[in-house]
Design a protein around this motif. Structure first.
Motif, PDB file in Angstrom:
ATOM      1  N   THR A 236      -2.757  -8.702  15.027  1.00 43.12           N
ATOM      2  CA  THR A 236      -3.543  -9.827  14.405  1.00 43.12           C
ATOM      3  C   THR A 236      -5.191  -9.329  14.837  1.00 43.12           C
ATOM      4  OG1 THR A 236      -3.662 -10.568  16.649  1.00 43.12           O
ATOM      5  CG2 THR A 236      -2.211 -11.839  14.612  1.00 43.12           C
ATOM      6  N   ASN A 237      -5.278  -8.257  15.517  1.00 42.29           N
ATOM      7  CA  ASN A 237      -6.613  -7.622  15.387  1.00 42.29           C
ATOM      8  C   ASN A 237      -6.961  -6.415  14.487  1.00 42.29           C
ATOM      9  OD1 ASN A 237      -7.529  -9.394  17.504  1.00 42.29           O
ATOM     10  ND2 ASN A 237      -6.818  -7.981  19.202  1.00 42.29           N
ATOM     11  N   THR A 238      -5.734  -5.995  14.083  1.00 43.34           N
ATOM     12  CA  THR A 238      -6.072  -4.837  12.905  1.00 43.34           C
ATOM     13  C   THR A 238      -6.952  -5.021  12.113  1.00 43.34           C
ATOM     14  OG1 THR A 238      -3.707  -3.886  13.757  1.00 43.34           O
ATOM     15  CG2 THR A 238      -4.599  -3.287  11.396  1.00 43.34           C
ATOM     16  N   PRO A 239      -6.919  -6.332  11.081  1.00 45.61           N
ATOM     17  CA  PRO A 239      -7.936  -6.472  10.058  1.00 45.61           C
ATOM     18  C   PRO A 239      -9.455  -6.227  10.625  1.00 45.61           C
ATOM     19  CG  PRO A 239      -6.079  -7.929  10.061  1.00 45.61           C
ATOM     20  CD  PRO A 239      -6.063  -7.286  11.238  1.00 45.61           C
ATOM     21  N   MET A 240      -9.733  -6.902  11.534  1.00 48.80           N
ATOM     22  CA  MET A 240     -10.981  -6.931  12.191  1.00 48.80           C
ATOM     23  C   MET A 240     -11.256  -5.368  12.684  1.00 48.80           C
ATOM     24  SD  MET A 240     -13.644  -8.908  12.712  1.00 48.80           S
ATOM     25  CE  MET A 240     -14.847  -7.566  12.086  1.00 48.80           C
ATOM     26  N   LEU A 241     -10.585  -4.802  13.394  1.00 46.56           N
ATOM     27  CA  LEU A 241     -10.727  -3.433  13.666  1.00 46.56           C
ATOM     28  C   LEU A 241     -11.133  -2.408  12.370  1.00 46.56           C
ATOM     29  CD1 LEU A 241      -8.512  -2.722  16.770  1.00 46.56           C
ATOM     30  CD2 LEU A 241     -11.043  -3.239  16.597  1.00 46.56           C
ATOM     31  N   LEU A 242     -10.039  -2.729  11.571  1.00 37.00           N
ATOM     32  CA  LEU A 242     -10.093  -1.857  10.116  1.00 37.00           C
ATOM     33  C   LEU A 242     -11.404  -2.287   9.499  1.00 37.00           C
ATOM     34  CD1 LEU A 242      -6.694  -2.010   8.861  1.00 37.00           C
ATOM     35  CD2 LEU A 242      -7.656   0.001   9.524  1.00 37.00           C
ATOM     36  N   GLY A 243     -11.940  -3.437   9.527  1.00 35.16           N
ATOM     37  CA  GLY A 243     -13.024  -3.857   8.807  1.00 35.16           C
ATOM     38  C   GLY A 243     -14.377  -3.190   9.406  1.00 35.16           C
ATOM     39  N   LEU A 244     -14.563  -2.975  11.012  1.00 36.07           N
ATOM     40  CA  LEU A 244     -15.320  -2.435  11.539  1.00 36.07           C
ATOM     41  C   LEU A 244     -15.361  -0.895  11.211  1.00 36.07           C
ATOM     42  CD1 LEU A 244     -15.117  -4.262  14.992  1.00 36.07           C
ATOM     43  CD2 LEU A 244     -16.876  -4.506  13.323  1.00 36.07           C
ATOM     44  N   VAL A 411     -16.989  -9.171   6.686  1.00 38.57           N
ATOM     45  CA  VAL A 411     -16.624 -10.502   6.348  1.00 38.57           C
ATOM     46  C   VAL A 411     -15.313 -10.562   6.276  1.00 38.57           C
ATOM     47  CG1 VAL A 411     -16.844 -12.344   4.818  1.00 38.57           C
ATOM     48  CG2 VAL A 411     -18.829 -11.242   5.708  1.00 38.57           C
ATOM     49  N   SER A 412     -14.634  -9.804   5.428  1.00 34.01           N
ATOM     50  CA  SER A 412     -13.088  -9.780   5.258  1.00 34.01           C
ATOM     51  C   SER A 412     -12.275  -9.548   6.382  1.00 34.01           C
ATOM     52  CB  SER A 412     -12.870  -8.879   4.047  1.00 34.01           C
ATOM     53  OG  SER A 412     -13.221  -7.323   4.153  1.00 34.01           O
ATOM     54  N   GLY A 413     -12.604  -8.524   7.180  1.00 41.29           N
ATOM     55  CA  GLY A 413     -12.048  -8.285   8.355  1.00 41.29           C
ATOM     56  C   GLY A 413     -12.028  -9.549   9.314  1.00 41.29           C
ATOM     57  N   PHE A 414     -13.216  -9.996   9.431  1.00 43.20           N
ATOM     58  CA  PHE A 414     -13.232 -11.344  10.292  1.00 43.20           C
ATOM     59  C   PHE A 414     -12.369 -12.543   9.882  1.00 43.20           C
ATOM     60  CE2 PHE A 414     -15.430 -15.398  11.214  1.00 43.20           C
ATOM     61  CZ  PHE A 414     -15.198 -15.499  12.572  1.00 43.20           C
ATOM     62  N   VAL A 415     -12.573 -12.677   8.540  1.00 38.70           N
ATOM     63  CA  VAL A 415     -11.754 -13.762   7.858  1.00 38.70           C
ATOM     64  C   VAL A 415     -10.092 -13.602   7.964  1.00 38.70           C
ATOM     65  CG1 VAL A 415     -11.391 -14.822   5.808  1.00 38.70           C
ATOM     66  CG2 VAL A 415     -13.533 -14.471   6.425  1.00 38.70           C
ATOM     67  N   LEU A 570     -17.285  -7.512  -3.755  1.00 38.27           N
ATOM     68  CA  LEU A 570     -15.932  -7.985  -3.901  1.00 38.27           C
ATOM     69  C   LEU A 570     -14.914  -6.888  -3.674  1.00 38.27           C
ATOM     70  CD1 LEU A 570     -16.595 -10.310  -6.966  1.00 38.27           C
ATOM     71  CD2 LEU A 570     -16.228 -10.909  -4.684  1.00 38.27           C
ATOM     72  N   GLY A 571     -15.446  -5.514  -4.317  1.00 37.29           N
ATOM     73  CA  GLY A 571     -14.400  -4.694  -4.032  1.00 37.29           C
ATOM     74  C   GLY A 571     -13.727  -4.311  -2.692  1.00 37.29           C
ATOM     75  N   SER A 572     -14.844  -4.285  -1.854  1.00 33.60           N
ATOM     76  CA  SER A 572     -14.809  -4.033  -0.576  1.00 33.60           C
ATOM     77  C   SER A 572     -13.880  -5.046   0.564  1.00 33.60           C
ATOM     78  CB  SER A 572     -15.888  -3.491   0.288  1.00 33.60           C
ATOM     79  OG  SER A 572     -16.923  -4.962   0.369  1.00 33.60           O
ATOM     80  N   SER A 573     -14.015  -6.329  -0.286  1.00 31.04           N
ATOM     81  CA  SER A 573     -13.414  -7.668   0.374  1.00 31.04           C
ATOM     82  C   SER A 573     -11.897  -7.426   0.305  1.00 31.04           C
ATOM     83  CB  SER A 573     -13.913  -8.789   0.031  1.00 31.04           C
ATOM     84  OG  SER A 573     -13.669  -9.032  -1.381  1.00 31.04           O
ATOM     85  N   GLY A 574     -11.477  -6.701  -0.771  1.00 33.31           N
ATOM     86  CA  GLY A 574      -9.989  -6.419  -0.834  1.00 33.31           C
ATOM     87  C   GLY A 574      -9.350  -5.359  -0.543  1.00 33.31           C
ATOM     88  N   LYS A 575     -10.240  -4.473   0.318  1.00 36.44           N
ATOM     89  CA  LYS A 575      -9.783  -3.182   0.693  1.00 36.44           C
ATOM     90  C   LYS A 575      -8.653  -3.296   1.864  1.00 36.44           C
ATOM     91  CE  LYS A 575      -9.814   1.384   1.144  1.00 36.44           C
ATOM     92  NZ  LYS A 575      -9.046   2.462   0.140  1.00 36.44           N
ATOM     93  N   ILE A 576      -9.022  -4.236   2.795  1.00 41.15           N
ATOM     94  CA  ILE A 576      -8.207  -4.323   3.750  1.00 41.15           C
ATOM     95  C   ILE A 576      -6.736  -4.819   3.639  1.00 41.15           C
ATOM     96  CG2 ILE A 576      -8.239  -5.405   6.190  1.00 41.15           C
ATOM     97  CD1 ILE A 576     -11.032  -5.433   6.546  1.00 41.15           C
ATOM     98  N   GLY A 577      -6.633  -5.705   2.504  1.00 45.89           N
ATOM     99  CA  GLY A 577      -5.375  -6.419   2.178  1.00 45.89           C
ATOM    100  C   GLY A 577      -4.533  -5.098   1.630  1.00 45.89           C
ATOM    101  N   ASN A 578      -5.127  -4.316   0.841  1.00 43.98           N
ATOM    102  CA  ASN A 578      -4.405  -3.057   0.319  1.00 43.98           C
ATOM    103  C   ASN A 578      -4.014  -2.316   1.482  1.00 43.98           C
ATOM    104  OD1 ASN A 578      -6.570  -3.202  -2.222  1.00 43.98           O
ATOM    105  ND2 ASN A 578      -4.335  -3.420  -2.409  1.00 43.98           N
ATOM    106  N   ILE A 579      -4.625  -1.996   2.458  1.00 46.32           N
ATOM    107  CA  ILE A 579      -4.353  -1.253   3.663  1.00 46.32           C
ATOM    108  C   ILE A 579      -3.311  -1.852   4.607  1.00 46.32           C
ATOM    109  CG2 ILE A 579      -5.089  -0.195   5.744  1.00 46.32           C
ATOM    110  CD1 ILE A 579      -7.814   0.264   4.499  1.00 46.32           C
ATOM    111  N   LEU A 580      -3.389  -3.057   4.851  1.00 44.65           N
ATOM    112  CA  LEU A 580      -2.276  -3.917   5.581  1.00 44.65           C
ATOM    113  C   LEU A 580      -1.093  -3.849   4.698  1.00 44.65           C
ATOM    114  CD1 LEU A 580      -4.164  -6.835   6.710  1.00 44.65           C
ATOM    115  CD2 LEU A 580      -3.045  -5.075   7.983  1.00 44.65           C
ATOM    116  N   VAL A 581      -0.926  -4.004   3.404  1.00 46.51           N
ATOM    117  CA  VAL A 581       0.204  -3.802   2.732  1.00 46.51           C
ATOM    118  C   VAL A 581       1.167  -2.427   2.795  1.00 46.51           C
ATOM    119  CG1 VAL A 581       1.308  -3.729   0.303  1.00 46.51           C
ATOM    120  CG2 VAL A 581      -0.242  -5.578   0.848  1.00 46.51           C
ATOM    121  N   ASN A 582       0.134  -1.360   2.891  1.00 50.97           N
ATOM    122  CA  ASN A 582       0.846  -0.074   3.139  1.00 50.97           C
ATOM    123  C   ASN A 582       1.364  -0.039   4.516  1.00 50.97           C
ATOM    124  OD1 ASN A 582       0.171   0.778   0.635  1.00 50.97           O
ATOM    125  ND2 ASN A 582      -1.567   2.224   1.335  1.00 50.97           N
ATOM    126  N   TYR A 583       0.865  -0.538   5.697  1.00 54.89           N
ATOM    127  CA  TYR A 583       1.249  -0.573   6.963  1.00 54.89           C
ATOM    128  C   TYR A 583       2.334  -1.439   7.028  1.00 54.89           C
ATOM    129  CZ  TYR A 583      -3.253   1.481   8.492  1.00 54.89           C
ATOM    130  OH  TYR A 583      -4.233   2.233   8.847  1.00 54.89           O
TER     131      TYR A 583
END
Length: 694
Positions: A236-244, A411-415, A570-583
């Motif tokens: 659950t912390n991965t998105p925030m760490l990836l965002g940072l 913002v996307s990593g935090f959300v 907007l483009g950067s806000s969707g990046k973390i979602g794509n990475i999580l899918v691959n993981y």
């Protein structure tokens, strides 16, 4: 008092006390030996000789994220610095855009050849150590880029524009007079010497080799670094760490733009005093200085990364046990067996059969392919469309766009970490982002400054006829493009010779021209400029300045700035979602291998063809080519409209395919377990409550 296993109270007899004391000492001995093993596996240091105790407190996910994020900052600095200095290298070595695309493909060539092997072999070995070797390769690639300047220096053309050169040749006044007259209307023109030295194939080959070495570092960083973070922290912390991490990486381009501006503001030979300023089209900045600095910094980071352990203490494998009269006492420690090449085909087959992973990768491929024109040729785009110098475009465009990207990542990593949106909403957001991106690319087709009023250029059939009845006797044949501006009428001439100028003067670093006899009388409208002999000529008694006349721009550049910033936010806000899918779409054992597999496909289908395709499209909009010794060099003058239309419409068409595939990803991944760790904890807690109730 209840007696513990190692209770040494007076109630124990002497034999029991001696036995317990013996077992306790044995436990301490075994524990010490295995702690040494743990330190080699989980502790910070280099090899077995440098593992001080004070360093062990840095064996945490936060410390690795900080170092890896700052490394990403430096890597992004190097990438943007390369893009920022690309047009300068093209001018210095006469490299056309099509060749530039081939040079850049070296990075992707090494990723295609090595990414599967490196990600598979390094994924379950000491990932920080492998990553460190990759960073060392990146440092080496920076040093390779210094070699063209070491071999060829600043170039004869750049040296000829310095005070030292003029002073050295001052003894030969006749030579200077001829040199000065070569750019003006004069029948006494000497033959132009062929300068073979500036058009060697060696610089492009060295750049290609540098990019090939860089690709090794990129592969290891992409496939090992982020999965290492994911494996050593809560899901659950991965998105925030990836965002940072991505935010730190995004700060790098801003610094890269700044370094590019500072280096390009220095003349290519800092020891010489240039007779022109940086706004002159002949200015060659010190593109090579930044590579020395970036190479040294990367080399230092390779040592820092190498000090991290194979696994952080939180996730160290094995169990500790002690034997006490048949009971457990000894500490067992086992490491996962590294994968063998016999298992490689089975692992690759697992990835190829994973529909969600493959579609998600291809979605990214079309986004990257569509954006490769902006990534590679952003400076050229701004220079052509808005007539900003390479240095100024870096300083103006970079910070605002990159701030928007950092904001999007944070913002996307935090959300995502806090609210944990379901896959339907997380992946659906990427579809919305893609649609907005396509609309933005279509809008860019209509944003630009007005065309340059080049006398003799016909924008309708994209032809240029610069020789007319007035300058036919001026001997302007074979002159290189050296534009001069008549500011009163905003008219640009191919050269002072084509404007019929007979005198020149130096005002500081600026060259001015006078007695120009081929000025259209009454400053005819732009619509008639393509018909050279449809008007009368007169002698202009004012001053003609070097360079293009500035085109009316109004708020066009500001619109570009705002629109680009919004698109990247907007483009950067969707990046973390794509990475999580691959993981999450693959087994944990295949996580690094999946990243290498993705990098292989992206390199093969996006990074290699992208710059080549868009380079060819940009070259097709060129009107005036530099030429020497029968060889075509870089482009001096583009048709703005054709340049803009070719790049933006092609990008929008390719990106649209990525949007469609994002919709497929949203459907296939609707039940994906993104936060599996938390869900397992919830099930455990529920079971415990049910057990208590019973």
């Amino acid at each position: 008092m209840t007696k513990g296993k190692f209770d040494t109270s007076n109630e124990l007899d002497d034999d029991d006390f001696e036995l317990k004391q013996h077992l306790f000492k044995k436990f301490q001995l075994v524990l010490t030996e295995n702690n040494n093993d743990d330190q080699r596996y989980n502790g910070c240091g280099l090899g077995s000789f440098f593992r001080p105790k004070w360093l062990q407190k840095f064996a945490t996910p936060r410390s690795f994220m900080t170092v890896f994020g700052l490394l990403g900052t430096v890597q992004a600095m190097a990438f943007v610095y390369f893009i920022a200095t690309l047009t300068t290298m093209e001018r210095r070595f006469g490299i056309p855009s099509r060749t530039t695309g081939l040079m850049l493909s070296g990075n992707e060539m090494s990723q295609i050849l090595l990414s599967l092997f490196l990600s598979y072999a390094g994924g379950q070995r000491n990932r920080p150590l492998w990553l460190a070797w990759g960073v060392a390769c990146s440092a080496f690639s920076c040093f390779i880029l210094l070699i063209p300047h070491i071999l060829y220096g600043p170039g004869d053309k750049a040296i000829a524009l310095t005070k030292e050169y003029a002073d050295h040749h001052a003894v030969n006044q006749t030579f200077l007079d001829i040199k000065e007259r070569m750019g003006m209307c004069s029948k006494e023109r000497p033959e132009v010497e062929c300068e073979e030295g500036d058009y060697s194939v060696v610089p492009p080959l060295l750049v290609f080799f540098s990019q090939f070495i860089l690709g090794i570092g990129t592969t290891l960083s992409h496939s090992l670094g982020q999965p290492y973070i994911d494996d050593n922290t809560k899901k659950t912390n991965t998105p925030m760490l990836l965002g940072l991490t991505l935010a730190l990486r995004t700060i790098g381009p801003a610094l890269g733009f700044v370094i590019g501006y500072l280096c390009l503001s220095v003349y290519v030979d800092p020891s010489k005093t240039p007779l022109i300023d940086k706004n002159d089209s002949r200015w060659i900045g010190a593109w090579w200085i930044g590579w020395l600095f970036l190479g040294i910094i990367m080399l230092l980071f390779s040592f820092l990364i190498a000090m991290f352990p194979k696994a952080l203490p939180k996730t160290k494998p094995g169990t500790k046990q002690i034997q006490d009269n048949g009971k457990s006492l000894e500490l067992e420690h086992s490491e996962p067996k590294p994968p063998s090449m016999k298992e490689f085909p089975a692992a690759l087959k697992r990835l190829l059969k994973n529909k969600l992973l493959v579609v998600n990768i291809f979605s990214g491929i079309f986004y990257i392919l569509g954006g490769s024109g902006y990534i590679t040729y952003l400076n050229k785009y701004i220079e052509v469309q808005f007539e900003k110098s390479a240095a100024n475009s870096n300083l103006i465009m970079g910070p605002s766009v990159l701030f928007a990207m950092v904001l999007g990542f944070l913002v996307s990593g935090f959300v995502i970490s806090k609210y944990k949106p379901t896959p339907k909403y997380l992946l659906g957001w990427n579809v919305v982002v893609g649609v907005v991106f396509v609309l933005g690319e279509l809008t860019l087709t209509f944003i630009s400054c007005d065309r340059t009023n080049l006398v003799g250029y016909n924008p309708y059939n994209r032809s240029i006829d610069i020789v007319n009845s007035c300058n036919a006797e001026c001997g302007c044949e074979n002159l290189k493009f050296s534009p001069v501006c008549l500011e009163e009428s905003s008219l640009t001439f191919y050269s002072a010779c084509h404007a019929g100028c007979h005198t020149s003067h130096k005002q500081g670093k600026n060259q001015t021209f006078g007695d120009c006899t081929c000025i259209p009388q009454d400053y005819v409208s732009v619509a008639n400029l393509e018909v050279p002999d449809s008007y009368e000529y007169s002698t202009h008694q004012g001053i003609m300045k070097e360079g293009h006349c500035p085109s009316p721009c109004g708020s066009a550049f500001l619109i570009l700035l705002v629109l680009s910033s919004f698109m990247h936010l907007l483009g950067s806000s969707g990046k973390i979602g794509n990475i999580l899918v691959n993981y999450r779409a693959v087994d944990p054992i295949d996580k690094s291998f999946a990243q290498g597999f993705a990098l292989l496909l992206v390199s093969l289908l996006a990074f290699i063809p992208g710059p080549i395709i868009f380079g060819a499209l940009i070259d097709s909009a060129c009107i005036i080519w530099d030429s020497s010794c029968g060889k075509r060099g870089n482009c001096w003058f583009y048709d703005k409209h054709a340049f803009r239309k070719n790049l933006n419409l092609t990008a929008a068409a390719i990106t649209s395919i990525g949007v469609i595939l994002d919709g497929v990803v949203c459907y296939l991944g609707r039940d994906l377990k993104l936060y599996e760790e938390e869900e397992q904890q919830a099930v455990t807690q529920k079971s415990a409550k049910n057990g208590d109730a019973r």
